[in-house]
Design an enzyme around this catalytic site. Structure first.
Site, PDB file in Angstrom:
ATOM      1  N   GLU A 170     -20.555  16.860   5.587  1.00 45.72           N
ATOM      2  CA  GLU A 170     -20.214  17.940   6.521  1.00 45.72           C
ATOM      3  C   GLU A 170     -21.193  18.091   7.686  1.00 45.72           C
ATOM      4  OE1 GLU A 170     -19.411  21.617   4.545  1.00 45.72           O
ATOM      5  OE2 GLU A 170     -17.705  20.815   3.465  1.00 45.72           O
ATOM      6  N   GLU A 359     -14.205  17.469  -1.691  1.00 43.62           N
ATOM      7  CA  GLU A 359     -14.420  18.856  -2.136  1.00 43.62           C
ATOM      8  C   GLU A 359     -13.152  19.663  -1.935  1.00 43.62           C
ATOM      9  OE1 GLU A 359     -17.783  21.038  -0.496  1.00 43.62           O
ATOM     10  OE2 GLU A 359     -19.042  19.243  -0.622  1.00 43.62           O
TER      11      GLU A 359
HETATM   12  C1  BGP Z   1     -19.228  23.046   1.551  1.00 40.89           C
HETATM   13  C2  BGP Z   1     -20.498  22.389   1.091  1.00 40.89           C
HETATM   14  C3  BGP Z   1     -20.832  22.613  -0.341  1.00 40.89           C
HETATM   15  C4  BGP Z   1     -20.464  23.982  -0.885  1.00 40.89           C
HETATM   16  C5  BGP Z   1     -19.090  24.436  -0.413  1.00 40.89           C
HETATM   17  C6  BGP Z   1     -18.763  25.873  -0.736  1.00 40.89           C
HETATM   18  O1  BGP Z   1     -19.339  23.363   2.899  1.00 40.89           O
HETATM   19  O2  BGP Z   1     -20.434  20.991   1.291  1.00 40.89           O
HETATM   20  O3  BGP Z   1     -22.168  22.278  -0.542  1.00 40.89           O
HETATM   21  O4  BGP Z   1     -21.443  24.897  -0.735  1.00 40.89           O
HETATM   22  O5  BGP Z   1     -18.935  24.262   0.975  1.00 40.89           O
HETATM   23  O6  BGP Z   1     -19.331  26.710   0.218  1.00 40.89           O
HETATM   24  P1  BGP Z   1     -19.939  28.131  -0.105  1.00 40.89           P
HETATM   25  O7  BGP Z   1     -20.966  27.873  -1.140  1.00 40.89           O
HETATM   26  O8  BGP Z   1     -20.497  28.616   1.176  1.00 40.89           O
HETATM   27  O9  BGP Z   1     -18.821  28.964  -0.578  1.00 40.89           O
END
Ligand code: BGP
Length: 464
Positions: A170, A359
């Site tokens: 990301e 993800e």
């Molecule tokens: C993405 C990242 C992850 C994770 C996920 C959930 O942007 O790659 O590392 O954190 O988001 O985000 P959050 O924890 O802000 O809900």
């Protein structure tokens, strides 16, 4: 999805789950690990929710065998995790930390023992602090060499054991958050720096891919991107034009570079007119064009609906609005499974590369009952609808290699602490402490069945 669509995930579809080093490992300063920019950033009060840190996280560093045992029991086919650069090179370059490498050796060995495909992310945001201090981290082109050397060590060491590599996680999140919004380290609000640092990440990404091909490493490599489809809240053509411009400044701004080695014309022109576009040499463009990824990793959580903003002073004249067709999560993210079909279709038609969904998941406040159960039907609904959306995209001809849900265990949310849970496995800890014991959620058992049946059990759900 129409009731008649057949569930048709390809044979060998990689069903799995994901994590990132800083969010799970803990052991932040143990066994030779150097500090990362996140280790430092979280020390400043107010930078994270209730000042939470990943110092212990969910202690995966010491409990990885127990976690992998749980993965094996669930029937995970793939596990995506990141390697902490400063655990391997405490100073970012130079001397290697053998103890740090030994941890990843064992982790990978253990996964392979249970026939779980390791998917390694080389960079999930935890830059060695030493490099930030030495030359300003991503602001210096020197980082391209250091990053490539780090990648080379890992490619050679894990060649034939690891077959899927994610270069950068990301870029479109950590660069704006770190250099324009000051929400992530290094905590800057400087758009000129943002675009310069961004360009260096592009070069590092390309340099790694180029090396991967040169070394003839077995397997596939690509970046993971947070794709957000953008909808317009008002079909007035003037609004639609703003939406297209936004799309070019968001998704295409990064993906065009990864795949074609060039910045989209409009975005480049606009940034040049504002004095924000970095100087880019012919050699830079040659490097960018020489390194095409094998797949694009997609992290998908939500869509975004915008309208043209009234404020003429704003450089990007759009604002986000509520989409009346969608429900929202506890953190106000639009829940939009159809948006995933749209994203997959858009990306596949534009870039013609296989896609790995690296993800996707739902952050929620889970409750541990007195009998140690977690009834997370809301997560099951979220995941099921997104899997059906993937199935729909596959039906439309999109090539999808796999799906690693975010996340396997509960873990630290960068800015939202430990209360925002995503895992199939509940970890008993709050912002301050806890036993760190693991408990299987209802979604753990549900996903087990999905994987066993290669998605066919989604069909049962559809028929209900
Ligand atoms: C993405 C990242 C992850 C994770 C996920 C959930 O942007 O790659 O590392 O954190 O988001 O985000 P959050 O924890 O802000 O809900």
């Amino acid at each position: 999805m129409s009731k008649m669509t057949k569930i048709q995930f390809p044979e060998n579809f990689l069903w799995g789950a994901a994590s990132a080093a800083y969010q799970i490992e803990g052991a932040w300063n143990l066994e030779g690990k150097g500090e990362s920019i996140w280790d430092e950033f979280v020390k400043t009060p107010g930078n994270t929710f209730k000042d939470t840190t990943g110092e212990i996280a969910v202690d995966h560093y010491h409990r990885f065998k127990e976690d992998i045992q749980l993965m094996a029991e669930q029937g995970l086919k793939a596990y995506r995790f990141s390697i902490s650069w400063s655990r391997v090179f405490p100073d970012g370059a130079g001397k290697v930390n053998d103890q740090g490498l030994a941890f990843y050796d064992e982790l990978i060995r253990e996964l392979l023992h249970y026939h779980i495909e390791p998917i390694v992310t080389l960079y999930h945001w935890d830059l060695p602090l030493a490099l930030q201090k030495k030359y300003g981290g991503w602001l210096s082109k020197e980082i391209v060499t250091d990053f490539t050397n780090y990648a080379e060590l890992l490619f050679k060491r894990y060649n034939k054991q690891v077959r899927y590599w994610v270069t950068i996680n990301e870029q479109n999140v950590f660069i704006p958050a770190g250099y324009s919004l000051a929400e992530h380290p290094p905590g800057e609000k400087n758009d000129k720096h943002m675009y310069l640092a961004n360009h260096h990440v592009n070069l590092a990404n390309a340099s790694m891919i180029q090396l991967f091909k040169k070394l003839d490493i077995e397997g596939k490599i690509g970046p993971s991107f947070a794709y957000t489809p953008i909808y317009y809240g008002n079909p007035n053509p003037e609004n639609v034009l703003e939406q297209h411009k936004k799309q070019l400044l968001n998704n295409n701004f990064w993906l065009d570079v990864y795949v074609y080695g060039r910045y989209p014309v409009y975005a480049k022109k606009m940034l040049e007119s504002q004095g924000l576009f970095p100087d880019i040499s012919t050699e830079d463009y040659q490097l960018l064009q020489s390194a095409k990824p094998d797949f694009i990793g997609v992290n998908y959580y939500r869509s975004s609906t915008i309208i043209k903003a009234e404020d003429p002073q704003q450089s990007v004249t759009t604002v986000r609005v509520k989409n009346e067709f969608l429900e929202r999560t506890d953190w106000d993210w639009d829940i939009d499974s159809t948006g995933l079909s749209i994203s997959l279709l858009e990306m596949y038609t534009q870039y013609n590369l296989p896609i790995f969904i690296t993800e996707n998941g739902l952050g929620a406040y889970d409750v541990l009952t007195e009998s140690f159960k977690i009834h997370d039907s809301y997560r099951i609904n979220y995941l099921a609808s997104h899997m059906l959306a993937i199935n729909e995209a596959i039906d439309l001809g999109v090539e999808v290699l796999g799906y690693t849900a975010w996340s396997f265990t509960d873990l630290l949310s960068w800015l939202n602490g430990y209360q925002k849970r995503y895992g199939f496995v509940y970890v008993d800890r709050d912002e301050y402490s806890g036993s760190l014991n693991r408990f299987k959620k209802d979604s753990y058992y549900w996903y087990k069945k999905i994987m066993e049946t290669n998605g066919q059990s989604l069909y049962e759900k559809q028929e209900k």
